[in-house]
Write a protein that holds these residues in place. Sequence first.
Motif, PDB file in Angstrom:
ATOM      1  N   ARG A 188      11.655   3.068   6.560  1.00 46.11           N
ATOM      2  CA  ARG A 188      12.420   2.128   7.370  1.00 46.11           C
ATOM      3  C   ARG A 188      12.540   0.780   6.678  1.00 46.11           C
ATOM      4  O   ARG A 188      11.659   0.366   5.931  1.00 46.11           O
ATOM      5  CB  ARG A 188      11.798   1.963   8.753  1.00 46.11           C
TER       6      ARG A 188
ATOM      7  N   TYR B 236       4.800   0.675   0.993  1.00 49.53           N
ATOM      8  CA  TYR B 236       5.114  -0.286   2.052  1.00 49.53           C
ATOM      9  C   TYR B 236       4.669  -1.684   1.674  1.00 49.53           C
ATOM     10  O   TYR B 236       3.691  -1.863   0.947  1.00 49.53           O
ATOM     11  CB  TYR B 236       4.375   0.082   3.346  1.00 49.53           C
TER      12      TYR B 236
ATOM     13  N   SER C 139       0.860  -1.195   0.000  1.00 51.49           N
ATOM     14  CA  SER C 139       0.000   0.000   0.000  1.00 51.49           C
ATOM     15  C   SER C 139       0.890   1.236   0.000  1.00 51.49           C
ATOM     16  O   SER C 139       2.059   1.174   0.386  1.00 51.49           O
ATOM     17  CB  SER C 139      -0.915   0.016   1.230  1.00 51.49           C
ATOM     18  N   ASP C 140       0.288   2.347  -0.433  1.00 50.93           N
ATOM     19  CA  ASP C 140       1.025   3.609  -0.367  1.00 50.93           C
ATOM     20  C   ASP C 140       1.284   3.965   1.084  1.00 50.93           C
ATOM     21  O   ASP C 140       0.510   3.601   1.971  1.00 50.93           O
ATOM     22  CB  ASP C 140       0.209   4.733  -1.014  1.00 50.93           C
ATOM     23  N   SER C 141       2.362   4.694   1.318  1.00 55.72           N
ATOM     24  CA  SER C 141       2.635   5.192   2.662  1.00 55.72           C
ATOM     25  C   SER C 141       1.561   6.195   3.054  1.00 55.72           C
ATOM     26  O   SER C 141       1.003   6.889   2.208  1.00 55.72           O
ATOM     27  CB  SER C 141       4.002   5.886   2.695  1.00 55.72           C
ATOM     28  N   LEU C 142       1.265   6.233   4.334  1.00 56.91           N
ATOM     29  CA  LEU C 142       0.331   7.253   4.821  1.00 56.91           C
ATOM     30  C   LEU C 142       0.959   8.637   4.713  1.00 56.91           C
ATOM     31  O   LEU C 142       0.260   9.641   4.785  1.00 56.91           O
ATOM     32  CB  LEU C 142      -0.061   6.964   6.273  1.00 56.91           C
ATOM     33  N   LEU C 143       2.264   8.680   4.566  1.00 55.21           N
ATOM     34  CA  LEU C 143       2.953   9.962   4.387  1.00 55.21           C
ATOM     35  C   LEU C 143       3.347  10.118   2.924  1.00 55.21           C
ATOM     36  O   LEU C 143       3.961   9.226   2.348  1.00 55.21           O
ATOM     37  CB  LEU C 143       4.210  10.018   5.250  1.00 55.21           C
TER      38      LEU C 143
ATOM     39  N   PHE D  51      -3.804  -1.796   6.481  1.00 57.76           N
ATOM     40  CA  PHE D  51      -2.668  -2.697   6.278  1.00 57.76           C
ATOM     41  C   PHE D  51      -2.336  -3.506   7.524  1.00 57.76           C
ATOM     42  O   PHE D  51      -1.486  -4.399   7.484  1.00 57.76           O
ATOM     43  CB  PHE D  51      -1.435  -1.933   5.763  1.00 57.76           C
TER      44      PHE D  51
ATOM     45  N   GLN E 178       6.902   9.012   0.323  1.00 53.06           N
ATOM     46  CA  GLN E 178       7.680   7.842   0.742  1.00 53.06           C
ATOM     47  C   GLN E 178       7.410   6.685  -0.211  1.00 53.06           C
ATOM     48  O   GLN E 178       6.330   6.598  -0.786  1.00 53.06           O
ATOM     49  CB  GLN E 178       7.251   7.379   2.138  1.00 53.06           C
TER      50      GLN E 178
ATOM     51  N   ARG F  62      -5.992   1.422  10.365  1.00 55.16           N
ATOM     52  CA  ARG F  62      -4.997   1.011   9.382  1.00 55.16           C
ATOM     53  C   ARG F  62      -5.365  -0.283   8.683  1.00 55.16           C
ATOM     54  O   ARG F  62      -5.213  -1.381   9.221  1.00 55.16           O
ATOM     55  CB  ARG F  62      -3.626   0.889  10.072  1.00 55.16           C
TER      56      ARG F  62
ATOM     57  N   TRP G 220       8.646   9.247  11.738  1.00 57.47           N
ATOM     58  CA  TRP G 220       7.804   8.537  10.774  1.00 57.47           C
ATOM     59  C   TRP G 220       8.570   8.252   9.481  1.00 57.47           C
ATOM     60  O   TRP G 220       7.967   8.082   8.434  1.00 57.47           O
ATOM     61  CB  TRP G 220       6.534   9.338  10.461  1.00 57.47           C
TER      62      TRP G 220
ATOM     63  N   ASN H  67       3.411  -4.883   4.035  1.00 59.03           N
ATOM     64  CA  ASN H  67       2.999  -5.163   5.419  1.00 59.03           C
ATOM     65  C   ASN H  67       2.472  -6.590   5.550  1.00 59.03           C
ATOM     66  O   ASN H  67       2.000  -7.174   4.576  1.00 59.03           O
ATOM     67  CB  ASN H  67       1.889  -4.193   5.861  1.00 59.03           C
TER      68      ASN H  67
END
Length: 160
Positions: free
Chosen positions: A93, A55, A45-49, A124, A52, A122, A90, A57
Amino acid sequence: MSRETAFIGLGSNLDEPGEQLRQALEALGQLPRTVLTAHSAFYTSDSLLAGQPRYTNAVAALSTELHPLELLDSLQAIESGQGRVRKERWGPRTLDLDIILYGQQLIDEPRLKVPHYHLHARAFVLYPLAELVPADFVLPDGRALNELLAACPLIGLEKL
Ligand code: ROI
């Protein structure tokens, strides 16, 4: 010694995320006094920010005799072992391991809040968790997983 079922959220958006998650699952399986009993599919999924990388998960189920803070220390050691450097809070990582649930315990300590604070919002975490628990699963704070799922659209979450 008591045994608990703990659910761990795994996330990565750097350095081949799928590979990071596979390595992390292997490390979880080698923790002392712990059995890795199941894990979900991997999801992207796309990052919540904004800005970036995407991700990957998943959620893992452990049967463990480690106390919550021992488990947290062990997870942080696995994160560091896989090259996680804590710079920005955030930031992107290589590996993020969160204790989502620890049995039916409610934990509110400076280092550790369980159920994980953002769990309800969330997709994810909720959708992979739903693969591992019965359909009528209720969180320790009384919220039904079904209801959280209904309020948290699957949009943008891609199962691998
Ligand atoms: N976004 C997604 N899709 N997955 C994550 O694991 C994740 N973790 C984070 C932030 C930056 C909030 N966004 C995320 O820490």
